[in-house]
Write a protein that holds these residues in place. Structure first.
Motif, mmCIF file in Angstrom:
data_model
loop_
_atom_site.group_PDB
_atom_site.id
_atom_site.type_symbol
_atom_site.label_atom_id
_atom_site.label_comp_id
_atom_site.label_asym_id
_atom_site.label_seq_id
_atom_site.Cartn_x
_atom_site.Cartn_y
_atom_site.Cartn_z
ATOM 1 N N ILE A 36 -31.400 61.901 36.366
ATOM 2 C CA ILE A 36 -31.556 62.418 37.698
ATOM 3 C C ILE A 36 -32.424 63.591 37.509
ATOM 4 N N LEU A 37 -31.985 64.459 36.622
ATOM 5 C CA LEU A 37 -32.742 66.014 36.702
ATOM 6 C C LEU A 37 -34.191 65.626 36.290
ATOM 7 N N PHE A 38 -34.532 64.682 35.267
ATOM 8 C CA PHE A 38 -35.825 64.452 34.791
ATOM 9 C C PHE A 38 -36.608 63.850 35.964
ATOM 10 N N ALA A 39 -36.261 62.831 36.685
ATOM 11 C CA ALA A 39 -36.643 62.104 37.709
ATOM 12 C C ALA A 39 -37.411 63.125 38.834
ATOM 13 N N ALA A 40 -36.290 64.157 39.072
ATOM 14 C CA ALA A 40 -36.681 65.091 40.122
ATOM 15 C C ALA A 40 -37.648 66.044 39.811
ATOM 16 N N ALA A 41 -37.759 66.366 38.417
ATOM 17 C CA ALA A 41 -38.788 67.254 38.052
ATOM 18 C C ALA A 41 -40.171 66.562 37.238
ATOM 19 N N TYR A 42 -40.160 65.335 37.774
ATOM 20 C CA TYR A 42 -40.973 64.577 37.017
ATOM 21 C C TYR A 42 -42.344 65.068 37.125
ATOM 22 N N ARG A 43 -42.910 65.485 38.247
ATOM 23 C CA ARG A 43 -44.352 65.962 38.331
ATOM 24 C C ARG A 43 -44.724 67.322 37.389
ATOM 25 N N LEU A 44 -43.570 67.902 37.362
ATOM 26 C CA LEU A 44 -43.460 69.268 36.453
ATOM 27 C C LEU A 44 -43.755 68.858 35.056
ATOM 28 N N LEU A 45 -42.792 67.790 34.547
ATOM 29 C CA LEU A 45 -42.577 67.711 33.086
ATOM 30 C C LEU A 45 -43.641 66.487 32.506
ATOM 31 N N VAL A 46 -44.183 65.732 33.385
ATOM 32 C CA VAL A 46 -45.114 64.698 32.985
ATOM 33 C C VAL A 46 -46.512 64.971 33.443
ATOM 34 N N PRO A 47 -47.378 65.387 32.604
ATOM 35 C CA PRO A 47 -48.731 65.831 33.106
ATOM 36 C C PRO A 47 -49.515 64.319 33.523
ATOM 37 N N ALA A 48 -50.553 64.559 34.397
ATOM 38 C CA ALA A 48 -51.050 63.406 35.019
ATOM 39 C C ALA A 48 -51.908 62.561 33.775
ATOM 40 N N GLN A 49 -51.536 61.250 33.599
ATOM 41 C CA GLN A 49 -52.048 60.398 32.547
ATOM 42 C C GLN A 49 -52.541 59.204 33.183
ATOM 43 N N PRO A 50 -53.576 58.639 32.410
ATOM 44 C CA PRO A 50 -54.209 57.314 32.951
ATOM 45 C C PRO A 50 -53.073 56.207 32.873
ATOM 46 N N PRO A 51 -53.337 55.368 33.718
ATOM 47 C CA PRO A 51 -52.140 54.286 33.854
ATOM 48 C C PRO A 51 -52.226 53.447 32.512
ATOM 49 N N PRO A 52 -50.857 53.052 32.049
ATOM 50 C CA PRO A 52 -50.668 52.228 30.986
ATOM 51 C C PRO A 52 -51.595 50.985 30.917
ATOM 52 N N ARG A 53 -51.839 50.506 29.640
ATOM 53 C CA ARG A 53 -52.844 49.508 29.287
ATOM 54 C C ARG A 53 -51.755 48.314 29.758
ATOM 55 N N ALA A 54 -52.664 47.544 30.408
ATOM 56 C CA ALA A 54 -51.976 45.868 30.408
ATOM 57 C C ALA A 54 -52.327 45.209 29.266
ATOM 58 N N PHE A 89 -39.308 61.098 25.278
ATOM 59 C CA PHE A 89 -38.821 62.748 25.505
ATOM 60 C C PHE A 89 -39.569 63.547 24.504
ATOM 61 N N THR A 90 -39.515 63.326 23.178
ATOM 62 C CA THR A 90 -40.042 64.104 22.149
ATOM 63 C C THR A 90 -41.408 64.174 22.261
ATOM 64 N N SER A 91 -42.181 63.057 22.511
ATOM 65 C CA SER A 91 -43.426 63.056 22.460
ATOM 66 C C SER A 91 -44.050 63.718 23.635
ATOM 67 N N LEU A 92 -43.539 63.607 24.785
ATOM 68 C CA LEU A 92 -44.040 64.353 26.106
ATOM 69 C C LEU A 92 -43.818 65.550 25.715
ATOM 70 N N TYR A 93 -42.655 66.316 25.297
ATOM 71 C CA TYR A 93 -42.490 67.756 24.808
ATOM 72 C C TYR A 93 -43.532 68.307 23.797
#
Length: 453
Positions: free
Chosen positions: A435-453, A375-379
């Motif tokens: 639930i709030l974070f999941a509902a606002a996921y597109r707003l809160l989390v910028p588009a990122q490349p998929p995680p590395r396998a 959460f802190t990293s995303l912010y």
């Protein structure tokens, strides 16, 4: 054209020119200039390896600084029941010890964040450590509830290092590695969660104030190490600012968050800081009283339990978060982590014995450990480097606001409605945050490349 060697340079310097008068040539090349130029050492660019070593040393100092600062807060957790019984304080008054610390921290943390952006991370951290030592010294001589409150006021005022330390991580790590850096900050909080309650609980049998002497010594050592080893990491920025900007930083963050126009994403993050900390404040404020009264636990038991929880938090944030980041996005870790934390909070009220609490502890540790650093990293990714101190200070201030409200509410609810009630309500609030974070996921989390396998 031949390469420019030292001989070529000497010939070029000494070659007479028809168009330039002798005195001008002398002014252009004064005696000794050629020798000085030839003797000037060449500065080598730091290699990636040396830069990594320096960053590692800085992160180590940041790590220990956060540990000492948070120990100053957490060391009171296992001894609060003793204070309550010795001074006749009820659950609400005990919770107020945490709330008053958080309130003063709330009022001044944005100003310290402003100071770290405009005067540097290093001086803010050093002043914070020195003030923390003074608050511990006052705690040593405290013999009544009023003096304890006063020591917590002083400690809250100088509790500025967390925002500055997070800004240091932002300064020295690229965005791709920031989750791991914030994970180290989270691991520092986990270590403090181990050492603070463990030291407070395990050493309290030697005397109520023995833990305070110990942490004062550690804080002094950390101040000395930070003075000699901590460099300035703030990116070059503007010069001194006007008094009006400093005065604006003194306005409490909740008021500024309401009155100032924020980016929607920043505004939502600030609310979530508040929401999440309301839920978790019940553990900080009333959990020791709960196990003390329901299971007749000793101070030693409380210290051992918190040490057990803290070990799992430190392992999760220091080791597991970096590995999970290869397979899960940071946003997913926030959603899952908050939901798991909610389950752990409710499980506290269901545990039938003190032994069962040692099974509940790792659930709380895992949920907290994967959600908070992510959460802190995303912010932090919403902050520009030059404003990182102030922005992260605002986020922490909103979390502190939640800690104040949550601690006082948990104490009141425990007195009025029963021992287990604060944890059931906190679990509900934490689940709502997921639930709030999941509902606002597109707003809160910028588009990122998929995680590395």
């Amino acid at each position: 054209m031949p390469p420019c060697t030292a001989v070529n340079r000497e010939e070029e310097i000494n070659r007479p020119s028809r168009d330039v008068p002798p005195d001008a040539r002398l002014r252009r090349n004064p005696p000794g200039a050629r020798v000085a130029a030839m003797q000037e050492p060449k500065l080598e660019k730091p290699t990636t390896e040396t830069q990594g070593l320096r960053s590692g040393a800085v992160l180590l100092i940041v790590f220990t600084t956060v540990v000492v600062d948070f120990i100053g807060f957490s060391i009171l957790i296992p001894v609060l029941p003793e204070y309550a019984s010795r001074l006749g304080a009820n659950a609400f008054e005990v919770s107020a010890i945490i709330a008053i610390y958080a309130l003063v921290q709330l009022l001044f943390l944005p100003a310290w964040g402003w100071a770290s952006d405009h005067f540097g991370r290093r001086p803010v951290i050093l002043i914070s450590l020195a003030g923390t030592i003074a608050s511990f010294a006052l705690l040593i001589v405290a013999n009544d509830l009023a003096t304890i409150y006063l020591s917590r006021i002083l400690g809250g005022f100088f509790a500025a290092s967390i925002g500055a330390c997070q800004a240091v991580v932002t300064d020295i790590t690229p965005p791709s590695e920031r989750a791991d850096g914030m994970g180290k900050i989270g691991a520092a909080l986990g270590v403090a969660f181990v050492l603070g309650p463990a030291v407070g609980g395990l050493l309290a049998d030697l005397g109520t104030k023995v833990p305070f002497y110990g942490i004062s010594g550690v804080a002094i050592l950390n101040l000395v190490l930070a003075y000699w080893l901590l460099p300035e990491t703030k990116p070059p920025g503007d010069g001194p600012t006007s008094p009006r900007e400093f005065a604006a930083s003194l306005i409490p963050t909740p008021i500024r968050a309401i009155t100032m126009v924020h980016d929607r994403r920043v505004g939502f993050y600030l609310y979530l800081w508040f929401h999440i900390y309301i839920a978790f404040a019940a553990v900080e404020a009333t959990f020791p009283l709960y196990v003390f009264r329901r299971f007749e636990a000793t101070t030693f038991d409380v210290g051992l339990l918190f040490a057990w929880i803290g070990i799992f938090i430190a392992l999760t944030q220091g080791v597991l978060v970096g590995r999970l980041a290869r397979f899960m996005s940071e946003g997913a870790m926030v959603v899952v982590g908050l939901a798991v934390t909610a389950a752990g909070l409710v499980a506290i009220s269901w545990a039938p014995s003190m032994q069962a609490m040692f099974w509940v502890g790792p659930i709380l540790a895992f949920g907290n450990g994967i959600s908070f650093p992510s959460f802190t990293s995303l912010y932090s990714q919403t902050c520009e480097a030059r404003d990182a101190g102030e922005m992260l200070g605002q986020g922490n201030a909103m979390g502190i606001t939640g800690r104040i409200v949550g601690a006082l509410c948990a104490g009141y609810v425990m007195d009025a409605y029963g021992l287990a009630t604060p944890f059931i309500l906190s679990g509900i609030v934490m689940l709502a945050g997921s639930i709030l974070f999941a509902a606002a996921y597109r707003l809160l989390v910028p588009a990122q490349p998929p995680p590395r396998a």
